[in-house]
Design a protein around this motif. Structure first.
Motif, mmCIF file in Angstrom:
data_model
loop_
_atom_site.group_PDB
_atom_site.id
_atom_site.type_symbol
_atom_site.label_atom_id
_atom_site.label_comp_id
_atom_site.label_asym_id
_atom_site.label_seq_id
_atom_site.Cartn_x
_atom_site.Cartn_y
_atom_site.Cartn_z
ATOM 1 N N ALA A 198 0.834 -1.208 0.000
ATOM 2 C CA ALA A 198 0.000 0.000 0.000
ATOM 3 C C ALA A 198 0.870 1.260 0.000
ATOM 4 O O ALA A 198 0.853 2.041 0.944
ATOM 5 C CB ALA A 198 -0.927 -0.001 1.213
ATOM 6 N N PRO A 199 1.641 1.478 -1.073
ATOM 7 C CA PRO A 199 2.545 2.630 -1.096
ATOM 8 C C PRO A 199 1.834 3.970 -1.044
ATOM 9 O O PRO A 199 2.424 4.964 -0.630
ATOM 10 C CB PRO A 199 3.306 2.450 -2.419
ATOM 11 N N TYR A 200 0.554 3.999 -1.423
ATOM 12 C CA TYR A 200 -0.189 5.264 -1.392
ATOM 13 C C TYR A 200 -0.440 5.755 0.036
ATOM 14 O O TYR A 200 -0.777 6.923 0.259
ATOM 15 C CB TYR A 200 -1.519 5.107 -2.135
ATOM 16 N N LEU A 201 -0.287 4.836 1.018
ATOM 17 C CA LEU A 201 -0.446 5.223 2.416
ATOM 18 C C LEU A 201 0.881 5.675 3.040
ATOM 19 O O LEU A 201 0.912 6.074 4.202
ATOM 20 C CB LEU A 201 -1.022 4.058 3.227
ATOM 21 N N ALA A 202 1.950 5.575 2.267
ATOM 22 C CA ALA A 202 3.278 5.970 2.748
ATOM 23 C C ALA A 202 3.840 7.068 1.845
ATOM 24 O O ALA A 202 3.138 7.591 0.973
ATOM 25 C CB ALA A 202 4.209 4.757 2.759
ATOM 26 N N LYS A 203 5.058 7.429 2.093
ATOM 27 C CA LYS A 203 5.751 8.402 1.248
ATOM 28 C C LYS A 203 7.134 7.828 0.898
ATOM 29 O O LYS A 203 8.081 7.931 1.669
ATOM 30 C CB LYS A 203 5.908 9.752 1.970
ATOM 31 N N ASP A 204 7.194 7.215 -0.267
ATOM 32 C CA ASP A 204 8.430 6.552 -0.704
ATOM 33 C C ASP A 204 9.527 7.576 -1.004
ATOM 34 O O ASP A 204 9.254 8.692 -1.451
ATOM 35 C CB ASP A 204 8.131 5.720 -1.960
ATOM 36 N N THR A 205 10.788 7.188 -0.789
ATOM 37 C CA THR A 205 11.924 8.074 -1.118
ATOM 38 C C THR A 205 12.822 7.517 -2.218
ATOM 39 O O THR A 205 13.579 8.265 -2.833
ATOM 40 C CB THR A 205 12.798 8.323 0.135
ATOM 41 N N ILE A 206 12.745 6.219 -2.497
ATOM 42 C CA ILE A 206 13.624 5.646 -3.518
ATOM 43 C C ILE A 206 13.268 6.174 -4.909
ATOM 44 O O ILE A 206 14.142 6.573 -5.682
ATOM 45 C CB ILE A 206 13.569 4.102 -3.497
ATOM 46 N N HIS A 207 11.981 6.181 -5.229
ATOM 47 C CA HIS A 207 11.564 6.678 -6.551
ATOM 48 C C HIS A 207 11.959 8.148 -6.769
ATOM 49 O O HIS A 207 12.560 8.477 -7.807
ATOM 50 C CB HIS A 207 10.055 6.484 -6.727
ATOM 51 N N PRO A 208 11.679 9.062 -5.837
ATOM 52 C CA PRO A 208 12.127 10.446 -6.026
ATOM 53 C C PRO A 208 13.648 10.574 -6.126
ATOM 54 O O PRO A 208 14.149 11.381 -6.919
ATOM 55 C CB PRO A 208 11.601 11.159 -4.772
#
Length: 398
Positions: A198-208
């Motif tokens: 459920a990545p929409y509930l988190a804030k990923d840093t690898i992609h940015p």
């Protein structure tokens, strides 16, 4: 009176002995305690006064017949964390450490020059300071000598480095920017961890962070004059802990090389701008830390002319070869912020002896024939500078 090359020839066996002694017991940056002790022993033999600086550095002083200008001569003395594979009968005795950049030879040459300069001190006016410097490989040593007052009152600086771009008997002396400045940039993206389902509930840093890496070279192509080179290299990228956990942190280490100070400022501002824009777009936080390693090295034009004249006396006419400036860095540049200076490359390549490898190579080996020339070059430049008449100096400056 014999020429300085002839005097250096008389000291050649001793210069080689010192170099081989140092080569067998190399020490890493900031840990050169045995090296310092050995140098002090050699200076004591010569009756040349010195004082300690920093962790392991030394500042020695030789005074001429009358007061006058002050010139500083520098030799670096740290080794590298490399297992030696060079074919020499005096290999490193320290596992995983070797003099793979020729700093052992630099020290030996300066000690040889010190012997000659002390013996002929009645033939020149002024003061010569000898910097035996720790930590060049970590860009820390020059700053320690400066902090200890080594550059106080100095009128000119001179240094040299063994060069894989020249055969033995040749040099490279050129004015202007010759070696790049170096910054290390640390970037941390911070988001919110969460479940990989459920990545929409988190804030990923690898992609940015990946987007930032692909965007990085756009700074070079779109913000910097192509006639003014800059290099940005991402050397480290660390993010995440497990496949099914959205990464809260991603960290980047970037090496930056440049010549022009305005280019440096432009890139720093652009880096901050691009990091913030990407972080804002993905609703995460970002931190940028810029660590200055060493400024770019700029050779003074007038001192280059003096060094070229000195080189002609040591190496002969037509031995000054042109070379491209280097994107590698040198903390000699810190001295040049305090006084005018010239940093020269001196050839050690000899294919017949197998001396063909560049610095930082496990098979690095120098042609020891080049060391007497380096010692004599130190002497010639220092004496020529100190005995230069004020009228001649003003003509050179013009």
């Amino acid at each position: 009176m014999p020429t300085y090359v002839e005097l250096a020839q008389e000291e050649e066996k001793e210069i080689i002995r010192i170099r081989r002694m140092l080569h067998q017991e190399p020490e890493l940056s900031g840990q050169e305690f045995k090296t310092q002790q050995k140098i002090m022993e050699e200076l004591d033999k010569l009756q040349i006064p010195y004082r300690k600086a920093g962790n392991t550095s030394l500042i020695a002083t030789i005074r001429g017949r009358n007061p006058g200008k002050i010139v500083a001569l520098r030799a670096d003395m740290d080794a590298l964390p490399i297992q030696e594979e060079a074919d020499v009968p005096f290999p490193s005795k320290i596992p995983g450490v070797m003099h793979a950049c020729g700093h052992d030879a630099h020290v030996a040459m300066l000690l040889g020059a010190a012997k000659i300069l002390f013996d002929i001190r009645d033939s020149w006016d002024g003061e010569i300071r000898l910097f035996f410097q720790e930590g060049e490989e970590t860009f820390t040593g020059a700053k320690k000598i400066i902090e200890a007052g080594g550059m106080d009152g100095v009128d000119a600086c001179f240094g040299l480095h063994g060069s894989p771009g020249c055969k033995t008997g040749y040099v490279n002396i050129e004015a202007g920017y010759r070696m790049a400045g170096c910054d290390t940039i640390y970037i941390t993206f911070q988001g919110v961890s969460g479940h990989g389902s459920a990545p929409y509930l988190a804030k990923d840093t690898i992609h940015p962070a990946c987007l930032f890496v692909t965007d990085l070279q756009g700074i070079v192509t779109k913000n910097v004059d192509p006639q003014k080179p800059v290099v940005l290299s991402v050397g480290k990228f660390v993010g995440g802990t497990k496949a099914n956990i959205v990464s809260k942190y991603t960290k980047l280490d970037i090496s930056m090389r440049y010549f022009d100070k305005q280019v440096r400022k432009t890139v720093h501002e652009a880096l901050q701008r691009h990091v913030k824009a990407i972080a804002d777009a993905y609703e995460i936080q970002a931190e940028v830390i810029i660590e200055k390693s060493t400024p770019s090295l700029f050779n003074d034009e007038a001192l280059c002319k003096l060094a070229e004249t000195a080189a002609n006396k040591i190496f002969g006419e037509g031995k000054n070869l042109k070379q491209n400036r280097q994107m590698a860095s040198e903390d000699m540049a810190y001295y040049f912020e305090k006084a005018r200076g010239v940093f020269c490359n001196i050839g050690y390549i000899n294919e017949e002896k197998g001396c063909i490898y560049p610095p930082h190579h496990e098979k690095f080996k120098i042609d020891e024939d080049y060391m007497k020339l380096g010692a004599a070059f130190h002497v010639q430049f220092a004496v020529d500078f100190l005995n230069q008449k004020e009228q001649e100096q003003s003509l050179v400056n013009e």
